[in-house]
Design a protein around this motif. Structure first.
Motif, PDB file in Angstrom:
ATOM      1  N   ILE A  87     -43.591  56.149  -1.020  1.00  0.00           N
ATOM      2  CA  ILE A  87     -43.371  54.877  -1.700  1.00  0.00           C
ATOM      3  C   ILE A  87     -42.097  54.881  -2.546  1.00  0.00           C
ATOM      4  O   ILE A  87     -41.552  53.833  -2.886  1.00  0.00           O
ATOM      5  N   ASP A  88     -41.586  56.069  -2.881  1.00  0.00           N
ATOM      6  CA  ASP A  88     -40.341  56.184  -3.641  1.00  0.00           C
ATOM      7  C   ASP A  88     -39.114  56.303  -2.742  1.00  0.00           C
ATOM      8  O   ASP A  88     -37.997  56.504  -3.232  1.00  0.00           O
ATOM      9  N   GLY A  89     -39.316  56.227  -1.422  1.00  0.00           N
ATOM     10  CA  GLY A  89     -38.199  56.313  -0.493  1.00  0.00           C
ATOM     11  C   GLY A  89     -37.792  57.725  -0.133  1.00  0.00           C
ATOM     12  O   GLY A  89     -36.740  57.925   0.485  1.00  0.00           O
ATOM     13  N   LEU A  90     -38.600  58.727  -0.487  1.00  0.00           N
ATOM     14  CA  LEU A  90     -38.273  60.120  -0.187  1.00  0.00           C
ATOM     15  C   LEU A  90     -38.784  60.506   1.201  1.00  0.00           C
ATOM     16  O   LEU A  90     -39.880  60.101   1.610  1.00  0.00           O
ATOM     17  N   LEU A  91     -37.986  61.289   1.913  1.00  0.00           N
ATOM     18  CA  LEU A  91     -38.402  61.814   3.212  1.00  0.00           C
ATOM     19  C   LEU A  91     -39.369  62.969   2.969  1.00  0.00           C
ATOM     20  O   LEU A  91     -38.972  64.050   2.547  1.00  0.00           O
ATOM     21  N   ILE A  92     -40.642  62.743   3.242  1.00  0.00           N
ATOM     22  CA  ILE A  92     -41.685  63.727   2.949  1.00  0.00           C
ATOM     23  C   ILE A  92     -41.873  64.710   4.097  1.00  0.00           C
ATOM     24  O   ILE A  92     -42.074  65.908   3.882  1.00  0.00           O
ATOM     25  N   ALA A  93     -41.817  64.225   5.317  1.00  0.00           N
ATOM     26  CA  ALA A  93     -42.005  65.086   6.487  1.00  0.00           C
ATOM     27  C   ALA A  93     -41.062  64.640   7.592  1.00  0.00           C
ATOM     28  O   ALA A  93     -40.721  63.454   7.693  1.00  0.00           O
ATOM     29  N   TYR A  94     -40.657  65.602   8.410  1.00  0.00           N
ATOM     30  CA  TYR A  94     -39.674  65.336   9.469  1.00  0.00           C
ATOM     31  C   TYR A  94     -40.092  66.093  10.720  1.00  0.00           C
ATOM     32  O   TYR A  94     -40.631  67.203  10.647  1.00  0.00           O
ATOM     33  N   GLY A  95     -39.831  65.492  11.866  1.00  0.00           N
ATOM     34  CA  GLY A  95     -40.108  66.174  13.121  1.00  0.00           C
ATOM     35  C   GLY A  95     -39.177  65.695  14.214  1.00  0.00           C
ATOM     36  O   GLY A  95     -38.753  64.534  14.218  1.00  0.00           O
ATOM     37  N   VAL A  96     -38.826  66.599  15.116  1.00  0.00           N
ATOM     38  CA  VAL A  96     -38.116  66.196  16.328  1.00  0.00           C
ATOM     39  C   VAL A  96     -39.151  65.995  17.420  1.00  0.00           C
ATOM     40  O   VAL A  96     -40.245  66.562  17.377  1.00  0.00           O
ATOM     41  N   CYS A  97     -38.828  65.161  18.388  1.00  0.00           N
ATOM     42  CA  CYS A  97     -39.757  64.869  19.468  1.00  0.00           C
ATOM     43  C   CYS A  97     -38.997  64.877  20.789  1.00  0.00           C
ATOM     44  O   CYS A  97     -37.767  64.749  20.796  1.00  0.00           O
ATOM     45  N   PRO A  98     -39.700  65.040  21.905  1.00  0.00           N
ATOM     46  CA  PRO A  98     -39.018  64.916  23.194  1.00  0.00           C
ATOM     47  C   PRO A  98     -38.341  63.551  23.277  1.00  0.00           C
ATOM     48  O   PRO A  98     -38.968  62.526  23.008  1.00  0.00           O
ATOM     49  N   ALA A  99     -37.064  63.537  23.607  1.00  0.00           N
ATOM     50  CA  ALA A  99     -36.304  62.282  23.593  1.00  0.00           C
ATOM     51  C   ALA A  99     -36.878  61.281  24.590  1.00  0.00           C
ATOM     52  O   ALA A  99     -37.209  61.627  25.722  1.00  0.00           O
ATOM     53  N   PHE A 100     -37.012  60.029  24.131  1.00  0.00           N
ATOM     54  CA  PHE A 100     -37.410  58.961  25.047  1.00  0.00           C
ATOM     55  C   PHE A 100     -36.643  57.699  24.687  1.00  0.00           C
ATOM     56  O   PHE A 100     -36.330  57.453  23.523  1.00  0.00           O
ATOM     57  N   PRO A 101     -36.285  56.890  25.690  1.00  0.00           N
ATOM     58  CA  PRO A 101     -35.513  55.678  25.412  1.00  0.00           C
ATOM     59  C   PRO A 101     -36.396  54.578  24.851  1.00  0.00           C
ATOM     60  O   PRO A 101     -37.519  54.374  25.304  1.00  0.00           O
ATOM     61  N   LYS A 102     -35.894  53.884  23.832  1.00  0.00           N
ATOM     62  CA  LYS A 102     -36.564  52.686  23.317  1.00  0.00           C
ATOM     63  C   LYS A 102     -35.698  51.498  23.693  1.00  0.00           C
ATOM     64  O   LYS A 102     -34.671  51.234  23.079  1.00  0.00           O
ATOM     65  N   ALA A 103     -36.103  50.821  24.752  1.00  0.00           N
ATOM     66  CA  ALA A 103     -35.346  49.663  25.222  1.00  0.00           C
ATOM     67  C   ALA A 103     -35.589  48.481  24.296  1.00  0.00           C
ATOM     68  O   ALA A 103     -36.655  48.345  23.695  1.00  0.00           O
ATOM     69  N   GLY A 104     -34.582  47.630  24.181  1.00  0.00           N
ATOM     70  CA  GLY A 104     -34.696  46.432  23.361  1.00  0.00           C
ATOM     71  C   GLY A 104     -34.395  45.195  24.169  1.00  0.00           C
ATOM     72  O   GLY A 104     -34.176  45.249  25.385  1.00  0.00           O
ATOM     73  N   ALA A 105     -34.354  44.057  23.475  1.00  0.00           N
ATOM     74  CA  ALA A 105     -34.200  42.779  24.160  1.00  0.00           C
ATOM     75  C   ALA A 105     -32.891  42.681  24.931  1.00  0.00           C
ATOM     76  O   ALA A 105     -32.802  41.958  25.916  1.00  0.00           O
ATOM     77  N   GLY A 106     -31.853  43.407  24.508  1.00  0.00           N
ATOM     78  CA  GLY A 106     -30.569  43.313  25.180  1.00  0.00           C
ATOM     79  C   GLY A 106     -30.406  44.258  26.349  1.00  0.00           C
ATOM     80  O   GLY A 106     -29.324  44.326  26.951  1.00  0.00           O
ATOM     81  N   ASP A 107     -31.458  45.007  26.712  1.00  0.00           N
ATOM     82  CA  ASP A 107     -31.344  46.007  27.770  1.00  0.00           C
ATOM     83  C   ASP A 107     -31.810  45.515  29.132  1.00  0.00           C
ATOM     84  O   ASP A 107     -31.887  46.288  30.082  1.00  0.00           O
ATOM     85  N   GLY A 108     -32.161  44.254  29.231  1.00  0.00           N
ATOM     86  CA  GLY A 108     -32.642  43.734  30.501  1.00  0.00           C
ATOM     87  C   GLY A 108     -34.145  43.828  30.655  1.00  0.00           C
ATOM     88  O   GLY A 108     -34.730  43.208  31.527  1.00  0.00           O
ATOM     89  N   TYR A 109     -34.776  44.625  29.834  1.00  0.00           N
ATOM     90  CA  TYR A 109     -36.231  44.705  29.777  1.00  0.00           C
ATOM     91  C   TYR A 109     -36.579  45.220  28.394  1.00  0.00           C
ATOM     92  O   TYR A 109     -35.727  45.745  27.682  1.00  0.00           O
ATOM     93  N   ALA A 110     -37.825  45.051  27.998  1.00  0.00           N
ATOM     94  CA  ALA A 110     -38.226  45.500  26.667  1.00  0.00           C
ATOM     95  C   ALA A 110     -39.714  45.787  26.666  1.00  0.00           C
ATOM     96  O   ALA A 110     -40.473  45.206  27.441  1.00  0.00           O
ATOM     97  N   SER A 111     -40.130  46.702  25.796  1.00  0.00           N
ATOM     98  CA  SER A 111     -41.550  47.003  25.671  1.00  0.00           C
ATOM     99  C   SER A 111     -41.819  47.516  24.270  1.00  0.00           C
ATOM    100  O   SER A 111     -40.943  48.108  23.631  1.00  0.00           O
ATOM    101  N   ALA A 112     -43.024  47.264  23.788  1.00  0.00           N
ATOM    102  CA  ALA A 112     -43.447  47.798  22.496  1.00  0.00           C
ATOM    103  C   ALA A 112     -43.950  49.227  22.689  1.00  0.00           C
ATOM    104  O   ALA A 112     -44.523  49.563  23.725  1.00  0.00           O
ATOM    105  N   VAL A 113     -43.706  50.084  21.692  1.00  0.00           N
ATOM    106  CA  VAL A 113     -44.120  51.486  21.759  1.00  0.00           C
ATOM    107  C   VAL A 113     -44.923  51.810  20.502  1.00  0.00           C
ATOM    108  O   VAL A 113     -44.486  51.508  19.389  1.00  0.00           O
ATOM    109  N   THR A 114     -46.094  52.402  20.676  1.00  0.00           N
ATOM    110  CA  THR A 114     -46.912  52.833  19.546  1.00  0.00           C
ATOM    111  C   THR A 114     -46.681  54.311  19.277  1.00  0.00           C
ATOM    112  O   THR A 114     -46.755  55.133  20.196  1.00  0.00           O
ATOM    113  N   LEU A 115     -46.366  54.645  18.027  1.00  0.00           N
ATOM    114  CA  LEU A 115     -46.182  56.032  17.611  1.00  0.00           C
ATOM    115  C   LEU A 115     -47.327  56.428  16.687  1.00  0.00           C
ATOM    116  O   LEU A 115     -47.639  55.713  15.740  1.00  0.00           O
TER     117      LEU A 115
END
Length: 215
Positions: A87-115
């Motif tokens: 709540i104070d804006g501090l980065l409490i935990a960090y992790g790297v993940c297997p890279a995956f593309p997050k397409a948006g409205a300008g990419d010709g297609y789009a989808s919502a992703v739940t993390l």
């Protein structure tokens, strides 16, 4: 490379204050396109792309699982890193993940992703999670696209409260073999929105599916 979520130095320091009767309040999740093998000293993601409020929490053995949705209209980048923000804006935990593309409205297609992220803590009972309230107004629908037109105007039924600007996401249903349409929202109001196609224009058999949410 480990894909586990790790406490940063700031996170460890915050947890130490829990022993003095204070609480750690998690508030947001951030995603980015950077990466690092030494996350402990980070104060922010290496290359933050998007940040949003935590939308759900679930207690698990030895920790807490939190979830967010990356909406359809957010994208155009690879997700490689994830962070938990308090709540104070501090980065409490960090992790790297297997890279995956997050397409948006300008990419010709789009989808919502739940993390969903699980933070393992021996003091999980002292960690509070601020959860985004459920949307109070939702509109969705399907609109056929006019052949050859480079813009489409969508009217909500009914309108949102006067003066409200909802968050709008949409995707295009195309016929078999049809071109991908590059599009973007150019205006949005309480009563509807206008989208424009910057590449090929619709032929027969195209439909726009939209969701509009006001929280």
């Amino acid at each position: 490379m480990s894909y586990a979520l790790q406490l940063t130095d700031a996170g460890l320091a915050k947890l130490a204050t829990v022993l003095d009767g204070q609480r750690l309040v998690l508030s947001q999740i951030a995603v980015g396109s950077g990466t690092t093998d030494t996350p402990a000293g980070l104060a922010a993601l290496v290359h933050e792309e998007y940040r949003t409020d935590i939308q759900s929490r679930t207690p698990v053995a030895g920790g807490i699982r939190v979830s967010v949705v990356l909406p359809e209209n957010v994208g155009g980048f690879l997700v490689r890193e994830i962070g938990l923000i308090d709540i104070d804006g501090l980065l409490i935990a960090y992790g790297v993940c297997p890279a995956f593309p997050k397409a948006g409205a300008g990419d010709g297609y789009a989808s919502a992703v739940t993390l969903s992220l699980t933070l393992l803590l021996t003091t999980a009972q002292t960690v509070q999670v601020n959860v985004l309230p459920q949307a109070t107004h939702i509109r969705n629908g399907v609109v056929p696209l006019a052949v050859g037109e480079d813009t489409v105007e969508v009217v909500f039924g009914p309108s949102f409260p006067e003066g409200a600007i909802p968050s709008v996401s949409f995707e295009i249903e195309r016929p078999a073999g049809g071109d991908f349409l590059v599009r973007d929202i150019i205006s949005s109001t309480a009563s509807g929105f206008t989208a424009k196609f910057t590449g090929p224009v619709p032929a027969s058999g195209y439909y726009l599916h939209y969701n509009a949410i006001l929280t």
